[in-house]
Design a protein around this motif. Sequence first.
Motif, PDB file in Angstrom:
ATOM      1  N   ALA A  49       0.829  -1.208   0.000  1.00 53.42           N
ATOM      2  CA  ALA A  49       0.000   0.000   0.000  1.00 53.42           C
ATOM      3  C   ALA A  49       0.864   1.259   0.000  1.00 53.42           C
ATOM      4  O   ALA A  49       0.590   2.215  -0.741  1.00 53.42           O
ATOM      5  N   LEU A  50       1.904   1.271   0.816  1.00 50.45           N
ATOM      6  CA  LEU A  50       2.783   2.444   0.865  1.00 50.45           C
ATOM      7  C   LEU A  50       3.557   2.605  -0.432  1.00 50.45           C
ATOM      8  O   LEU A  50       3.801   3.742  -0.887  1.00 50.45           O
ATOM      9  N   LEU A  51       3.960   1.486  -1.034  1.00 49.75           N
ATOM     10  CA  LEU A  51       4.652   1.569  -2.327  1.00 49.75           C
ATOM     11  C   LEU A  51       3.727   2.125  -3.390  1.00 49.75           C
ATOM     12  O   LEU A  51       4.133   2.970  -4.203  1.00 49.75           O
ATOM     13  N   ARG A  52       2.498   1.696  -3.368  1.00 46.96           N
ATOM     14  CA  ARG A  52       1.508   2.211  -4.327  1.00 46.96           C
ATOM     15  C   ARG A  52       1.218   3.685  -4.054  1.00 46.96           C
ATOM     16  O   ARG A  52       1.076   4.495  -4.988  1.00 46.96           O
ATOM     17  N   LEU A  53       1.148   4.057  -2.790  1.00 39.90           N
ATOM     18  CA  LEU A  53       0.879   5.441  -2.419  1.00 39.90           C
ATOM     19  C   LEU A  53       1.976   6.376  -2.898  1.00 39.90           C
ATOM     20  O   LEU A  53       1.718   7.520  -3.275  1.00 39.90           O
ATOM     21  N   SER A  54       3.224   5.873  -2.912  1.00 36.60           N
ATOM     22  CA  SER A  54       4.362   6.696  -3.339  1.00 36.60           C
ATOM     23  C   SER A  54       4.576   6.694  -4.849  1.00 36.60           C
ATOM     24  O   SER A  54       5.494   7.347  -5.348  1.00 36.60           O
ATOM     25  N   GLY A  55       3.739   5.951  -5.578  1.00 35.43           N
ATOM     26  CA  GLY A  55       3.879   5.898  -7.029  1.00 35.43           C
ATOM     27  C   GLY A  55       4.747   4.763  -7.528  1.00 35.43           C
ATOM     28  O   GLY A  55       5.005   4.657  -8.727  1.00 35.43           O
ATOM     29  N   GLY A  56       5.186   3.886  -6.621  1.00 34.16           N
ATOM     30  CA  GLY A  56       6.033   2.769  -7.018  1.00 34.16           C
ATOM     31  C   GLY A  56       5.275   1.642  -7.692  1.00 34.16           C
ATOM     32  O   GLY A  56       5.886   0.752  -8.296  1.00 34.16           O
ATOM     33  N   LEU A  57       3.948   1.644  -7.580  1.00 33.83           N
ATOM     34  CA  LEU A  57       3.088   0.674  -8.246  1.00 33.83           C
ATOM     35  C   LEU A  57       1.923   1.422  -8.891  1.00 33.83           C
ATOM     36  O   LEU A  57       1.525   2.489  -8.402  1.00 33.83           O
ATOM     37  N   PRO A  58       1.373   0.877  -9.977  1.00 37.67           N
ATOM     38  CA  PRO A  58       0.205   1.525 -10.584  1.00 37.67           C
ATOM     39  C   PRO A  58      -0.948   1.616  -9.593  1.00 37.67           C
ATOM     40  O   PRO A  58      -1.097   0.773  -8.715  1.00 37.67           O
ATOM     41  N   ALA A  59      -1.749   2.648  -9.744  1.00 41.32           N
ATOM     42  CA  ALA A  59      -2.879   2.852  -8.836  1.00 41.32           C
ATOM     43  C   ALA A  59      -3.872   1.699  -8.937  1.00 41.32           C
ATOM     44  O   ALA A  59      -4.031   1.078  -9.989  1.00 41.32           O
ATOM     45  N   ARG A  60      -4.504   1.375  -7.820  1.00 43.30           N
ATOM     46  CA  ARG A  60      -5.571   0.372  -7.794  1.00 43.30           C
ATOM     47  C   ARG A  60      -6.660   0.874  -6.851  1.00 43.30           C
ATOM     48  O   ARG A  60      -6.389   1.163  -5.689  1.00 43.30           O
ATOM     49  N   GLU A  61      -7.878   0.964  -7.364  1.00 42.87           N
ATOM     50  CA  GLU A  61      -8.980   1.424  -6.530  1.00 42.87           C
ATOM     51  C   GLU A  61      -9.290   0.401  -5.443  1.00 42.87           C
ATOM     52  O   GLU A  61      -9.088  -0.803  -5.624  1.00 42.87           O
ATOM     53  N   ALA A  62      -9.778   0.877  -4.341  1.00 46.75           N
ATOM     54  CA  ALA A  62     -10.142   0.003  -3.225  1.00 46.75           C
ATOM     55  C   ALA A  62     -11.554  -0.529  -3.431  1.00 46.75           C
ATOM     56  O   ALA A  62     -12.462  -0.300  -2.622  1.00 46.75           O
ATOM     57  N   LEU A  63     -11.729  -1.257  -4.520  1.00 47.39           N
ATOM     58  CA  LEU A  63     -13.006  -1.855  -4.870  1.00 47.39           C
ATOM     59  C   LEU A  63     -12.832  -3.366  -4.984  1.00 47.39           C
ATOM     60  O   LEU A  63     -11.768  -3.842  -5.389  1.00 47.39           O
ATOM     61  N   PRO A  64     -13.858  -4.138  -4.647  1.00 50.84           N
ATOM     62  CA  PRO A  64     -13.726  -5.596  -4.703  1.00 50.84           C
ATOM     63  C   PRO A  64     -13.303  -6.086  -6.083  1.00 50.84           C
ATOM     64  O   PRO A  64     -13.834  -5.638  -7.110  1.00 50.84           O
ATOM     65  N   LEU A  65     -12.332  -6.987  -6.095  1.00 49.07           N
ATOM     66  CA  LEU A  65     -11.867  -7.612  -7.331  1.00 49.07           C
ATOM     67  C   LEU A  65     -12.669  -8.891  -7.524  1.00 49.07           C
ATOM     68  O   LEU A  65     -12.327  -9.938  -6.988  1.00 49.07           O
ATOM     69  N   TYR A  66     -13.747  -8.789  -8.282  1.00 52.87           N
ATOM     70  CA  TYR A  66     -14.604  -9.947  -8.511  1.00 52.87           C
ATOM     71  C   TYR A  66     -14.119 -10.675  -9.761  1.00 52.87           C
ATOM     72  O   TYR A  66     -14.135 -10.121 -10.862  1.00 52.87           O
ATOM     73  N   VAL A  67     -13.689 -11.911  -9.573  1.00 50.79           N
ATOM     74  CA  VAL A  67     -13.157 -12.709 -10.679  1.00 50.79           C
ATOM     75  C   VAL A  67     -14.235 -13.633 -11.231  1.00 50.79           C
ATOM     76  O   VAL A  67     -14.403 -13.768 -12.441  1.00 50.79           O
ATOM     77  N   ASP A  68     -14.977 -14.301 -10.342  1.00 56.05           N
ATOM     78  CA  ASP A  68     -16.071 -15.174 -10.742  1.00 56.05           C
ATOM     79  C   ASP A  68     -17.273 -14.353 -11.191  1.00 56.05           C
ATOM     80  O   ASP A  68     -17.525 -13.262 -10.661  1.00 56.05           O
ATOM     81  N   PRO A  69     -18.059 -14.849 -12.148  1.00 55.15           N
ATOM     82  CA  PRO A  69     -19.328 -14.184 -12.467  1.00 55.15           C
ATOM     83  C   PRO A  69     -20.295 -14.358 -11.309  1.00 55.15           C
ATOM     84  O   PRO A  69     -20.147 -15.275 -10.499  1.00 55.15           O
ATOM     85  N   PRO A  70     -21.292 -13.487 -11.188  1.00 54.12           N
ATOM     86  CA  PRO A  70     -22.254 -13.615 -10.086  1.00 54.12           C
ATOM     87  C   PRO A  70     -23.046 -14.909 -10.185  1.00 54.12           C
ATOM     88  O   PRO A  70     -23.304 -15.414 -11.279  1.00 54.12           O
ATOM     89  N   GLU A  71     -23.409 -15.479  -9.019  1.00 57.87           N
ATOM     90  CA  GLU A  71     -24.180 -16.725  -8.995  1.00 57.87           C
ATOM     91  C   GLU A  71     -25.627 -16.505  -9.442  1.00 57.87           C
ATOM     92  O   GLU A  71     -26.264 -17.401  -9.972  1.00 57.87           O
ATOM     93  N   ALA A  72     -26.153 -15.324  -9.207  1.00 54.84           N
ATOM     94  CA  ALA A  72     -27.542 -15.050  -9.573  1.00 54.84           C
ATOM     95  C   ALA A  72     -27.696 -15.007 -11.100  1.00 54.84           C
ATOM     96  O   ALA A  72     -26.805 -14.564 -11.820  1.00 54.84           O
ATOM     97  N   SER A  73     -28.804 -15.468 -11.605  1.00 53.66           N
ATOM     98  CA  SER A  73     -29.076 -15.441 -13.039  1.00 53.66           C
ATOM     99  C   SER A  73     -30.504 -14.968 -13.270  1.00 53.66           C
ATOM    100  O   SER A  73     -31.360 -15.049 -12.378  1.00 53.66           O
ATOM    101  N   LEU A  74     -30.771 -14.492 -14.473  1.00 57.99           N
ATOM    102  CA  LEU A  74     -32.101 -14.005 -14.796  1.00 57.99           C
ATOM    103  C   LEU A  74     -33.076 -15.176 -14.883  1.00 57.99           C
ATOM    104  O   LEU A  74     -32.712 -16.265 -15.321  1.00 57.99           O
ATOM    105  N   PRO A  75     -34.326 -14.967 -14.476  1.00 51.43           N
ATOM    106  CA  PRO A  75     -35.333 -16.026 -14.611  1.00 51.43           C
ATOM    107  C   PRO A  75     -35.500 -16.418 -16.071  1.00 51.43           C
ATOM    108  O   PRO A  75     -35.299 -15.601 -16.988  1.00 51.43           O
TER     109      PRO A  75
END
Length: 230
Positions: free
Chosen positions: A195-221
């Motif tokens: 986090a500190l490396l990212r804060l200092s610009g040593g890593l590309p920015a990443r938003e603090a949002l959930p990284l959802y890899v799987d598709p959602p389990e819910a499906s349309l009727p």
Amino acid sequence: MTQQRILVLDGSPAGDAACGLAACVARDGAGRLSVVALCQQAGRSAAEGISLLAEQALAQAGWTHVSRPDCVAVVVGPGSFTGLRASCAVAAGYALGAGAALIGVTRGEAMAPMLAAAVTAHGGALRGWQLVTAARRGRVFVEGVEGVQAVSIADWHPPEGQWLIAGDAAQSLPYVTPVMVSQTQPTPEEIAAVALLRLSGGLPAREALPLYVDPPEASLPADGLRPAPV
């Protein structure tokens, strides 16, 4: 370098490894990281109570009034849908209230320096490292330097060569003569360091949002959605 205070939140572990973690990590003037307070609870519902864990850790560290966190680092995934949603929401709330920077970190990013060093220590015998963590039934997350994917255990085929393998689901996939790492989760210090490396610009920015890899389990009727009320 002045002292920095980092609140670390991690609700990503899923399945049997599910837990919630909140830690206060301090970086001193020499750049050393140390855990000032740590609160952790196991169980599938633990991450939903990560707000309470954060309050307890902040109180133990004395970071509740004047000495508030300078940065809030949250593990954004891959992992538990509910755990990620809860921990990212709590992180955003604390960062806003404390006027602190908010940084997202993946599990693989946090453990990457340790894993890369272990690969190097094998003198070129290993192709690289992969972090395997629990996902939904019959699936796992596989994270490496090129990113993360969700794979079916039944349909998965091991990559060629010998690999360094870590993670709470490392035993789930049939690698060819893998070198196993005993550490399964990133430490608070590892999360804070990225986090500190990212804060200092040593890593590309990443938003603090959930990284959802799987598709959602819910499906349309099958018959589609109901019409909107009149």
